[in-house]
Design a protein around this motif. Structure first.
Motif, PDB file in Angstrom:
ATOM      1  N   ILE A   1     -36.308  72.164  51.345  1.00  0.00           N
ATOM      2  CA  ILE A   1     -36.694  73.115  50.213  1.00  0.00           C
ATOM      3  C   ILE A   1     -37.863  72.565  49.560  1.00  0.00           C
ATOM      4  O   ILE A   1     -37.911  71.465  48.919  1.00  0.00           O
ATOM      5  CB  ILE A   1     -35.549  73.297  49.199  1.00  0.00           C
ATOM      6  N   GLN A   2     -38.864  73.614  49.378  1.00  0.00           N
ATOM      7  CA  GLN A   2     -40.258  72.987  48.720  1.00  0.00           C
ATOM      8  C   GLN A   2     -40.249  74.088  47.273  1.00  0.00           C
ATOM      9  O   GLN A   2     -40.273  75.425  47.736  1.00  0.00           O
ATOM     10  CB  GLN A   2     -41.358  73.139  49.586  1.00  0.00           C
ATOM     11  N   SER A   3     -40.709  73.336  46.292  1.00  0.00           N
ATOM     12  CA  SER A   3     -40.863  74.252  45.133  1.00  0.00           C
ATOM     13  C   SER A   3     -41.639  73.508  44.193  1.00  0.00           C
ATOM     14  O   SER A   3     -41.299  72.362  43.889  1.00  0.00           O
ATOM     15  CB  SER A   3     -39.652  74.918  44.622  1.00  0.00           C
ATOM     16  N   ASP A   4     -42.566  74.230  43.529  1.00  0.00           N
ATOM     17  CA  ASP A   4     -43.250  73.501  42.289  1.00  0.00           C
ATOM     18  C   ASP A   4     -42.702  73.719  40.956  1.00  0.00           C
ATOM     19  O   ASP A   4     -42.707  73.031  39.870  1.00  0.00           O
ATOM     20  CB  ASP A   4     -44.640  74.204  41.978  1.00  0.00           C
ATOM     21  N   ASN A   5     -41.428  74.389  40.872  1.00  0.00           N
ATOM     22  CA  ASN A   5     -40.588  75.040  39.709  1.00  0.00           C
ATOM     23  C   ASN A   5     -39.522  73.862  39.729  1.00  0.00           C
ATOM     24  O   ASN A   5     -38.598  73.925  40.548  1.00  0.00           O
ATOM     25  CB  ASN A   5     -40.089  76.117  39.993  1.00  0.00           C
ATOM     26  N   LYS A   6     -39.507  72.887  38.613  1.00  0.00           N
ATOM     27  CA  LYS A   6     -38.587  71.795  38.439  1.00  0.00           C
ATOM     28  C   LYS A   6     -37.271  72.391  38.371  1.00  0.00           C
ATOM     29  O   LYS A   6     -36.374  71.929  38.731  1.00  0.00           O
ATOM     30  CB  LYS A   6     -38.868  71.010  37.385  1.00  0.00           C
ATOM     31  N   GLU A   7     -37.136  73.514  37.733  1.00  0.00           N
ATOM     32  CA  GLU A   7     -35.813  74.087  37.133  1.00  0.00           C
ATOM     33  C   GLU A   7     -35.113  74.367  38.764  1.00  0.00           C
ATOM     34  O   GLU A   7     -33.819  74.320  38.832  1.00  0.00           O
ATOM     35  CB  GLU A   7     -35.915  75.390  36.546  1.00  0.00           C
ATOM     36  N   ILE A   8     -35.764  75.099  39.513  1.00  0.00           N
ATOM     37  CA  ILE A   8     -35.265  75.382  41.033  1.00  0.00           C
ATOM     38  C   ILE A   8     -34.879  74.217  41.861  1.00  0.00           C
ATOM     39  O   ILE A   8     -33.763  74.025  42.195  1.00  0.00           O
ATOM     40  CB  ILE A   8     -36.153  76.336  41.752  1.00  0.00           C
ATOM     41  N   ILE A   9     -35.575  73.159  41.690  1.00  0.00           N
ATOM     42  CA  ILE A   9     -35.146  71.754  42.258  1.00  0.00           C
ATOM     43  C   ILE A   9     -34.027  71.194  41.662  1.00  0.00           C
ATOM     44  O   ILE A   9     -33.171  70.977  42.285  1.00  0.00           O
ATOM     45  CB  ILE A   9     -36.529  70.911  42.203  1.00  0.00           C
ATOM     46  N   GLU A  10     -33.722  71.298  40.253  1.00  0.00           N
ATOM     47  CA  GLU A  10     -32.753  70.868  39.722  1.00  0.00           C
ATOM     48  C   GLU A  10     -31.352  71.711  40.155  1.00  0.00           C
ATOM     49  O   GLU A  10     -30.513  71.150  40.076  1.00  0.00           O
ATOM     50  CB  GLU A  10     -32.968  70.737  38.183  1.00  0.00           C
ATOM     51  N   ALA A  11     -31.509  72.671  40.023  1.00  0.00           N
ATOM     52  CA  ALA A  11     -30.380  73.622  40.474  1.00  0.00           C
ATOM     53  C   ALA A  11     -29.906  73.464  41.939  1.00  0.00           C
ATOM     54  O   ALA A  11     -28.551  73.477  42.030  1.00  0.00           O
ATOM     55  CB  ALA A  11     -30.865  75.080  40.350  1.00  0.00           C
ATOM     56  N   PHE A  12     -30.913  73.127  42.851  1.00  0.00           N
ATOM     57  CA  PHE A  12     -30.327  72.937  44.109  1.00  0.00           C
ATOM     58  C   PHE A  12     -29.842  71.376  44.257  1.00  0.00           C
ATOM     59  O   PHE A  12     -28.657  71.263  45.034  1.00  0.00           O
ATOM     60  CB  PHE A  12     -31.793  72.938  45.195  1.00  0.00           C
ATOM     61  N   LYS A  13     -30.328  70.666  43.385  1.00  0.00           N
ATOM     62  CA  LYS A  13     -29.558  69.090  43.346  1.00  0.00           C
ATOM     63  C   LYS A  13     -28.059  69.113  42.835  1.00  0.00           C
ATOM     64  O   LYS A  13     -27.481  68.853  43.322  1.00  0.00           O
ATOM     65  CB  LYS A  13     -30.508  68.317  42.631  1.00  0.00           C
ATOM     66  N   LYS A  14     -27.853  70.209  41.940  1.00  0.00           N
ATOM     67  CA  LYS A  14     -26.609  70.221  41.259  1.00  0.00           C
ATOM     68  C   LYS A  14     -25.811  71.069  42.212  1.00  0.00           C
ATOM     69  O   LYS A  14     -24.627  70.537  42.346  1.00  0.00           O
ATOM     70  CB  LYS A  14     -26.711  71.282  39.831  1.00  0.00           C
ATOM     71  N   LEU A  15     -26.354  71.901  42.898  1.00  0.00           N
ATOM     72  CA  LEU A  15     -25.398  72.592  43.763  1.00  0.00           C
ATOM     73  C   LEU A  15     -24.938  71.768  45.068  1.00  0.00           C
ATOM     74  O   LEU A  15     -23.967  71.594  45.496  1.00  0.00           O
ATOM     75  CB  LEU A  15     -26.315  73.867  44.440  1.00  0.00           C
TER      76      LEU A  15
END
Length: 70
Positions: free
Chosen positions: A6-20
């Motif tokens: 998963i690639q994203s510059d949006n830190k919120e998206i990355i954090e959401a995937f990490k929590k998932l």
């Protein structure tokens, strides 16, 4: 075993995937793409992701330009 990148510059998206992933107890690794050199292969051949291979290719190009060829 399968993997998803998963690639994203949006830190919120990355954090959401990490929590998932943590919620589902799925192992994951996080990489910083800025530190990684771009793969010069048009087909993204993983052979060229090895920094030693790239250094050897660059050294060969420099040798060729300097006339150090066999």
């Amino acid at each position: 075993m399968k993997s998803i990148e998963i690639q994203s510059d949006n830190k919120e998206i990355i954090e959401a995937f990490k929590k998932l992933a943590e919620a589902f107890k799925v192992k994951f690794t996080e990489k910083d793409d800025l530190a990684k050199e771009t793969n010069p292969s048009p087909s993204n051949d993983p052979y060229f992701e090895n920094s030693g291979v790239l250094k050897g290719i660059k050294r060969g190009i420099e040798d060729s330009k300097a006339g150090r060829v066999v």
